[in-house]
Design an enzyme around this catalytic site. Structure first.
Site, PDB file in Angstrom:
ATOM      1  N   ASP A 141      22.728 -30.178 -25.439  1.00 60.05           N
ATOM      2  CA  ASP A 141      22.708 -31.503 -25.807  1.00 60.05           C
ATOM      3  C   ASP A 141      23.030 -32.086 -24.605  1.00 60.05           C
ATOM      4  OD1 ASP A 141      23.092 -34.051 -27.197  1.00 60.05           O
ATOM      5  OD2 ASP A 141      25.232 -33.510 -27.204  1.00 60.05           O
ATOM      6  N   PHE A 160      18.806 -58.894 -22.770  1.00 64.02           N
ATOM      7  CA  PHE A 160      18.242 -57.433 -22.493  1.00 64.02           C
ATOM      8  C   PHE A 160      17.358 -56.816 -23.834  1.00 64.02           C
ATOM      9  CE2 PHE A 160      18.252 -52.780 -22.592  1.00 64.02           C
ATOM     10  CZ  PHE A 160      17.826 -52.596 -21.292  1.00 64.02           C
ATOM     11  N   THR A 196      18.325 -34.621 -26.802  1.00 61.94           N
ATOM     12  CA  THR A 196      19.327 -35.594 -26.905  1.00 61.94           C
ATOM     13  C   THR A 196      19.031 -36.759 -27.652  1.00 61.94           C
ATOM     14  OG1 THR A 196      20.748 -37.202 -25.394  1.00 61.94           O
ATOM     15  CG2 THR A 196      18.511 -36.556 -24.649  1.00 61.94           C
ATOM     16  N   GLY A 197      19.949 -37.539 -28.230  1.00 62.51           N
ATOM     17  CA  GLY A 197      19.864 -38.821 -28.998  1.00 62.51           C
ATOM     18  C   GLY A 197      19.596 -39.897 -28.081  1.00 62.51           C
ATOM     19  N   ARG A 247      16.037 -39.284 -28.059  1.00 64.61           N
ATOM     20  CA  ARG A 247      15.744 -39.964 -29.220  1.00 64.61           C
ATOM     21  C   ARG A 247      15.544 -38.970 -30.568  1.00 64.61           C
ATOM     22  NH1 ARG A 247      18.951 -44.054 -29.269  1.00 64.61           N
ATOM     23  NH2 ARG A 247      18.490 -45.894 -27.845  1.00 64.61           N
ATOM     24  N   ASP A 262      28.287 -30.272 -28.078  1.00 63.26           N
ATOM     25  CA  ASP A 262      29.705 -30.456 -28.512  1.00 63.26           C
ATOM     26  C   ASP A 262      30.003 -31.494 -29.887  1.00 63.26           C
ATOM     27  OD1 ASP A 262      28.599 -32.861 -27.516  1.00 63.26           O
ATOM     28  OD2 ASP A 262      30.638 -33.349 -26.715  1.00 63.26           O
ATOM     29  N   ASP A 289      24.925 -31.749 -33.238  1.00 59.11           N
ATOM     30  CA  ASP A 289      24.275 -30.246 -32.604  1.00 59.11           C
ATOM     31  C   ASP A 289      24.462 -29.367 -33.624  1.00 59.11           C
ATOM     32  OD1 ASP A 289      23.923 -31.646 -30.032  1.00 59.11           O
ATOM     33  OD2 ASP A 289      26.085 -31.526 -29.625  1.00 59.11           O
TER      34      ASP A 289
END
Length: 1496
Positions: free
Chosen positions: A579, A724, A860-861, A1042, A1068, A1072
């Site tokens: 992660d 943005f 990773t997200g 993502r 962590d 995960d």
């Protein structure tokens, strides 16, 4: 059908008229009478379903429905009834206008609009009134107004039926009505939907939804013993020994006491049961902690504290600030305006930035009034439990209206409420049905590769044992039939043996001998093997727990082995899945450096030497205490910037004023202290930096911003926020103060550079140089710009902007065009560089793990650009990579096209790289080929040109790597280590022969792959997974961004299944958990995101850097020790057991044992167990320091070189040879032996005692040769076991009175015994010593060479090691952008409208091309281009092809090389098009920035 029951025909008829039944219950009118009246009022076929216009509303409510509008007509088949129900319901909902067109003057049914749009959702919330006439769910009468807000069923039915007049009379009727409704709702229930009624426990109980109780434990007090024994006997070895024990209980076939098997078996079962019980107790404790958390729940109109486990579906619960969400909850009301609340979803997707949720406008009025919340009786129809975190579909039915529900109104379990005082919600999913638990995955049984190999070996041994027993049984039957029958007087047959017919008796004896030999030879695989393995693993786990080098003092956390069965697997890891947030990073953003007006700030320079000073914790930071609003934890070390601000330097003031004004941060005062609520950590870091430098953001309103500049308050009118998004990659604010009007903008550097006015070339070049430097250090960069506006221009632009905003066609495109118009002709202010702080030692650890041959994937997200930026920060990605492929297609076709293009690029690259493959791919493959000697030579096409000027050419872009077979390395037994040894210590023999020393391929060359979550869905599909794996396996690093928790697990499962590789997952957070459970080894980091990952892991550490030591030291040692233990264990047991086979040739295959039965029983338990245990616990070939300095020591474990079938066969053959020598030499000596005193020594007992003694001495000598690392424990166990043998033999024979009493004592008195023992031991040890010296001298391994160098006190460090920490970054230039901004669209409109809006980020492509640009080549090319003779000339560098970079080729190409880079920046820079997209054949990634903006 759920809730259905058998009923009479009358009751069945009543259910066809649910409204009539309700009215009869409420009004007390006879049911049959009503039915008759209804039949009379039923319209004819020609009348259709339209009532007469003049009928009043109460009468209309009682009119009979027609066949077309009747929703629920229940037939005998429940399935058909449900189908018709849904079909008719859809028909009525879709065609309300058609129905109303037939009703002139009759009550109309309209859609009631909500009070406001549901901000944050692309779908407008529509409130649909229910029907009150034909059925329970029908369209309401009236002129389009919403029905009265009365939740009392009695009042509603009073309007519908005049007979309902007495309130006291209707109280019991209402109770009956509720029961009917409850039963009817069960009729409407579908298996694909879920129905919940708030505050109605009885209604929800009929569906038997799961409660909120969580259970991860496996056993209870009553089920532990049977279930655990059942699991243990599923292991082949335990079942084998159980069958053996049963055989030993039969006296006719057993020559050994059952105690020899029973005690070890019981010991193994007990030890394993205790370990399993301990692990399950820990799970029970964890479950208890979670289930006993407190949650405030409404009970009977009062708010009470209840345990999480007591929360039920349909309960209304209250959440306070910073509190975890107990279950998946539909948001009803909050303390914030417009029904907003903020949550942190780090446990779900790893993102720490806040997300906004908004409840329905209609439920905001409930507030925190407990009576209103208790009376809330809305019914929720939603999807069934699933693992989709970003999707929720449902409908709320309340007060006769329907409201659409989506994911923006749901709070998921595991989220944390932030910056919101309180909120209320109704529980939709609880316990195992929550999306968090649905994504947690199932706990899988994990076993090591050594275990699986042992199981295979045991099957082979059992087959070998059966064949030997069958052979000896046949031999025994033949011997008894031919010879044994004549000696029945001396060797009588058992009474069960038939003596009438000799062949039959001999056959029966042979059958019994088969089982007897199965018992005698069972020590080939003694049960003590499993006892020893469990003990070794248990002790190794404590060595991990006690390692002070993995202790983290900040949190007082040690490393912990949460399982004791996977230690050696740590030494065979081939893939690491990590992660990002909280695992590689600290979740902390810091303002690190900046560039203002072409001057860089942030580096500390030694005034005496002019060199950069390394920034460490010991370095004193700048004192900001003069600022009353400073933050004590803010660190800045360059005092020149603070001096510039305090001296009123104009550019620095503009820079920090922009940071203080251009954002969407909210400010609040808590306990007298100013605190910021930021939607992204990047904005928080920038506004915090401005605050500490004296530009304090104080407050904001929808149309103003107030800041404090050096103690003076400034208020600005906020005219516009150009928000943005991931397409614009910038945000702007338009402000007015007095007569001046200004636009401030910040965004990606390539986007801002395209919108600057001319005349800033020098400033742009210097700032670009700083950008490249910051990007090279892994910092996240943003460019800042401003534009002064006139009142007239702004008014004109504003009118056109409002016109575009109101446009119904192409609104987004028109607005973007308007924004582009005003965000142009800007003046560059500077750039910011933010550090997403890595954990200490992450780059070094990743570099060492990669050098060890382990491939690292980051799952990773986070957003793509953020993940890529961190990849560069931690050196998972480097600028030396040949290319970085980005897969971001939205369909299978797009993804397949991208993968095909990437594969072609790799083929072209490998074509110019002879033998191009990753040396470590061989380590991860199943090939048993010895590694090649790798020789690397720098070549280039221009080297072959003869007409080039004599000046030295620039270094080439391609490193051509050649691979050849060397006779010297062809049969290298050292494996992949020897190639590195030649590089580390020099190849002396090679030098003498004039050969070239082999060096290692540059580890940084190659490819990397970045995959988006929506593209990963297609990559994991069956038709593309092989192509995806083909490309990913050729990449040095892979980053998946993502991704959902379930996708993480699917990626791990794919690698496990397709590559047959040993995997490790580290994380962590709760997001995960599924990945940790899916991998062979799960490592949890006890970080800031809770303990969910730790509780599901096999090992827990406090920091990522400890993973390096866990694998390269403890993992390698554990694997090395276990393999050495197994090799020696099988050797000593085959040497012991096969003595019986040789002896059977001399005893008529009678299953007579050559040793004393007591010796057989205690051989593995007392005589040889402790030395081999000490070997398995303390053995090491090199020290921990050398293990970390030379990561290549880890590579033998990647191919299972230390213990495999070949090594097992070698141990078996060695043991067979030892047993043969061990038996034949003493047998030959003592066969007809006579002592000096004339005593006969050729008896069976003397031979057995002598062979047993020599066996123990040989075991001692062999394990002494096996041991490389001697400790006190090794000395005590090895020499102590030898002494213990003689002590125990004397005690057993003389004290207890064993049958072999005096045999060994008499033999030891004769010189023959000592000479025989010396000769036998020397014959056994000499070949082993010779082979070891041969390997050490001719084919030394890397560990052998390291030990030799250690003895000479010469320490060397691997040349390929990369040493870099987060605080001391390697200075390098980069042509990529360091842009990364974890912001989301929507907050700008929220602020200007007085509300807050959340919109999910759109998919985007990374702004700049990556890779393929060697910095040094670009530097030389640009220098040549800038020279006096460079105008009009084309300097061509020979780079590898990059199919993702849309760069224009020069027309005058000197060579047909892979690709040419045009270096004439001033002439050609404009045509490349910053930010322009590639052609259709190119990847959708944007091209690299122009070379004319790089001042190198």
């Amino acid at each position: 059908m759920i809730g259905g029951r058998r009923c009479s025909e009358a009751a069945r008829r009543l259910r066809r008229r649910p409204d009539t039944l309700e009215l009869s219950v409420l009004g007390g009118q006879p049911i049959e009478t009503e039915l008759q009246e209804d039949n009379e009022r039923t319209p004819t076929k020609g009348a259709g379903n339209v009532d007469e216009p003049g009928i009043e509303a109460p009468e209309a409510s009682c009119s009979a429905p027609s066949k077309r509008t009747r929703w629920f007509q229940f037939a005998r088949s429940s399935k058909n009834r449900r189908k018709r129900l849904h079909c008719n319901e859809d028909e009525d909902v879709k065609q309300p206008e058609r129905r109303n067109s037939d009703l002139e003057g009759s009550p109309r049914a309209c859609l009631a609009q909500p009070e406001g749009m549901n901000i944050g959702s692309s779908t407008q919330t529509i409130a649909t009134p229910l029907m009150i006439g034909d059925s329970f769910y029908s369209l309401a009468p009236g002129g389009g107004n919403p029905p009265p807000n009365k939740s009392d069923d009695q009042e509603l039915y009073k309007q519908r039926d005049p007979s309902v007049t007495s309130e006291s009379k209707s109280v019991p009727s209402l109770r009956r009505l509720s029961q009917i409704r409850r039963r009817r709702s069960s009729y409407y229930f579908s298996e694909n939907e879920r129905r919940i009624r708030a505050n109605d426990k009885e209604f929800n109980a009929q569906f038997k939804y799961h409660n909120n109780y969580i259970k991860t434990s496996k056993y209870s007090l009553f089920t532990f013993l049977p279930f655990n024994l059942l699991e243990q006997f599923q292991r082949l070895a335990n079942f084998y020994f159980l069958c053996l024990l049963v055989l030993q209980l039969i006296p006719a076939i057993s020559s050994l006491t059952p105690v020899t098997t029973a005690i070890p078996l019981i010991g193994v079962l007990t030890l394993t049961a205790v370990k399993d019980a301990y692990d399950d107790i820990q799970r029970h404790i964890s479950d208890s902690q979670v289930n006993n958390r407190k949650s405030k729940t409404l009970r009977n109109g009062k708010l009470v504290e209840a345990k999480w486990s007591e929360v039920q579906v349909g309960d209304v619960i209250r959440l306070d600030n910073n509190q975890f969400v107990a279950a998946d909850t539909l948001l009803l009301s909050t303390s914030e305006p417009n029904g907003l609340c903020f949550i942190e979803t780090a446990e779900l997707d790893g993102e720490t930035n806040l997300k906004a949720k908004q409840c329905l406008t209609e439920t905001i009025e409930l507030g925190d009034r407990h009576d209103s919340l208790w009376n809330f009786n809305g019914e929720i129809i939603c999807e069934r439990p699933n693992n989709l975190l970003n999707k929720f579909d449902g409908t709320l039915i309340w007060r006769g209206q329907r409201f659409a529900l989506d994911n923006e109104k749901i709070l998921l379990r595991g989220c944390v409420l932030r910056n919101t005082q309180w909120c209320y919600g109704v529980v939709v999913f609880a316990g195992v049905d929550t999306k968090l638990m649905q994504n947690s995955g199932k706990t899988q049984f994990k076993s090591t590769g050594v275990d699986r190999l042992l199981n295979f070996i045991i099957i082979g041994i059992v087959l070998f044992l059966v064949s030997i027993c069958a052979l000896f049984a046949i031999g025994c039957a033949i011997w008894e039939g031919l010879i044994g029958q004549h000696f029945q007087l001396y060797l009588p047959w058992e009474h069960i043996i038939p003596k009438d017919y000799i062949p039959t008796g001999a056959t029966v004896i042979g059958l019994l001998v088969f089982f007897s030999y199965a018992i005698v030879l069972n020590t080939v695989v003694p049960i003590s093997l499993y006892v020893s393995v469990e003990v070794i693993r248990f002790v190794q786990s404590f060595l991990i727990n006690w390692d002070e080098e993995m202790y983290y003092p900040t949190t007082n956390t040690y490393a912990k082995a949460r399982t004791t069965t996977l230690n050696e697997e740590l030494g065979q890891i081939q893939y690491i899945f990590s992660d990002k947030t909280g695992t590689l990073t600290q979740n902390i953003m810091t303002f690190n450096k900046c560039s203002i007006n072409g001057r860089s700030y942030g580096d500390v320079i030694d005034l005496r030497t002019g060199e950069l000073v390394e920034i460490t914790e010991a370095l004193q930071s700048v004192d900001f205490s003069a600022n009353p609003h400073h933050e004590s934890d803010f660190r800045w070390y360059d005092r020149t910037l603070l001096d510039a601000v305090r001296s009123d330097e104009e550019h620095s003031h503009v820079f920090f004023r922009l940071l203080a004004l251009c954002h969407t941060v909210m400010a609040e005062t808590v306990d007298g202290k100013l605190e910021y609520q930021a939607q992204s950590p990047d904005e928080a870091a920038l506004v915090s930096a401005a605050r500490n430098f004296g530009f304090v953001f104080r407050t904001r309103t929808p149309n103003s911003i107030t800041i404090e500049v050096m103690g003076q308050t400034e208020e600005y009118e906020l005219l516009n926020i150009l928000d943005f998004n991931n397409v614009r990659k910038r945000m702007s604010v338009i402000l007015r103060r007095g007569d001046s009007m200004v636009l401030y903008c910040k965004g990606a550097d390539n986007v801002i550079y395209d919108r600057l006015h001319g005349g800033q070339e020098d400033l742009k070049a210097r700032t670009q140089d700083h950008l490249n430097k910051f990007a090279g250090e892994g910092l996240r960069t943003l460019a800042l710009a401003e534009r002064r506006l006139t009142e007239q221009y702004y008014n004109d632009w504003r009118s056109r902007q409002q016109e575009a905003a109101l446009s119904m066609d192409s609104r987004e495109q028109k607005l973007n065009a308007i924004y582009e118009e005003i965000e142009s002709e800007m003046q560059l202010v500077g750039v910011t560089a933010i550090e997403d702080k890595l954990q200490d030692g992450v780059p070094k650890s990743i570099a060492n793990l990669q050098n060890a041959g382990i491939k690292i994937w980051v799952l990773t997200g986070d957003k793509q650009e953020t993940a890529i930026n961190i990849g560069y920060s931690c050196q998972l990605l480097t600028d030396e990579l040949a290319d970085v492929f980005i897969v971001d297609g939205n369909s299978v076709e797009e993804v397949e096209k991208q993968l095909r293009q990437f594969k072609e690029s790799i083929k072209i690259y490998n074509r110019f790289r002879p033998g191009g493959f990753d040396p470590f791919d061989r380590l991860n493959s199943d090939s048993n080929m010895d590694p090649l000697s790798v020789t690397m030579t720098q070549t280039s096409a221009f080297m072959q040109e003869t007409n080039l000027p004599p000046t030295p050419p620039p270094p080439p872009a391609i490193s051509v790597v050649t691979f050849r077979w060397d006779e010297k390395n062809k049969d290298n037994k050292g494996g992949p280590d020897s190639a590195e040894c030649n590089n580390l210590f020099g190849d002396e023999k090679g030098s003498e022969d004039g050969g070239t020393a082999s060096i290692v391929v540059d580890e940084n060359t190659g490819f990397a792959l970045v995959v988006n979550g929506h593209s990963l869905v297609h990559c994991l599909s069956p038709e593309l997974e092989n192509k995806f794996l083909d490309i990913a396996s050729q990449c040095k690093a892979v980053i998946c961004c993502r991704v959902t928790p379930l996708q993480k697990a699917l990626v791990v499962e794919l690698i496990k299944r397709a590559k047959n590789a040993v995997t490790l997952a580290i994380g962590d957070g709760a997001n995960d958990v599924s990945m940790i459970k899916a991998a062979h080894i799960g490592v949890g980091i006890s970080g800031q995101e809770g303990l969910q990952a730790v509780l599901s892991s096999d090992y827990s550490i406090a920091q990522f850097r400890y993973l390096e030591r866990l694998l390269l030291v403890h993992g390698r040692w554990s694997y090395y020790r276990m393999c050495k233990f197994l090799r020696y264990f099988f050797y000593k047991n085959f040497a012991f057991t096969l003595c019986h086979c040789w002896y059977s040739l001399f005893c008529g295959f009678s299953a007579q044992t050559v040793f004393d039965p007591m010796f057989i029983s205690v051989y593995n338990l007392f005589y040889t167990s402790l030395p081999v245990l000490a070997l398995g616990v303390f053995e090491q070939d090199v020290s921990d320091k050398n293990s970390l300095e030379f990561p290549r020591l880890y590579t033998p474990g990647l191919k299972s070189e230390l213990f495999n079938i070949r090594e097992f066969i070698y141990s078996v053959l060695h043991g067979a040879f030892t047993s043969l020598v061990l038996f034949l030499i003493p047998y030959g000596v003592y066969k007809d032996g006579v002592s000096a005193n004339g005593f006969v020594v050729s008896d069976h007992m003397t031979l057995g005692a002598v062979v047993a003694t020599i066996l123990i001495v040989d075991n001692t000598a062999q394990i002494s040769l096996y041991t490389s690392y001697w400790t006190v424990v090794n000395h005590v166990t090895i020499w102590g076991s030898l002494v213990w043998y003689f002590v125990l033999d004397y005690f057993y024979n003389y004290v207890i009175g064993g049958p072999y009493v005096g045999s060994l004592t008499q033999a030891m008195k004769d010189l023959t015994f000592w000479v025989t023992m010396l000769i036998t031991v020397m014959a056994l040890v000499a070949p082993v010593l010779a082979y070891k010296f041969y390997l050490l001298d001719v084919h030394p391994s890397l560990s052998d060479k390291i030990r030799q160098k250690s003895l000479k006190k010469i320490h060397s460090r691997a040349s390929s090691d990369v040493r870099r920490t987060a605080s001391s970054r390697r200075g390098r230039r980069s042509v990529r952008s360091g842009y990364a901004f974890a912001h989301q669209e929507g907050f700008g409109r929220l602020i200007t409208s007085g509300k807050i809006m959340h919109k999910l980020p759109q998919d985007f492509a990374f702004p700049l091309g990556l890779g393929t640009k060697k910095t040094q080549v670009l530097h030389n090319n640009l220098n040549s281009a800038d020279g006096p003779n460079s105008k009009g000339n084309n300097v061509t560098g020979h780079h590898m092809v990059n199919n993702n970079t849309n760069m224009r080729h020069n027309q005058n190409q000197n060579h047909s090389s892979m690709a040419d880079i045009t270096a004439d920046g001033r002439g050609n820079g404009g045509d490349d098009g910053r930010g322009s997209g590639g052609s259709d054949d190119m990847s959708p990634r944007a091209p690299c920035q122009d070379l004319d903006t790089i001042n190198l």
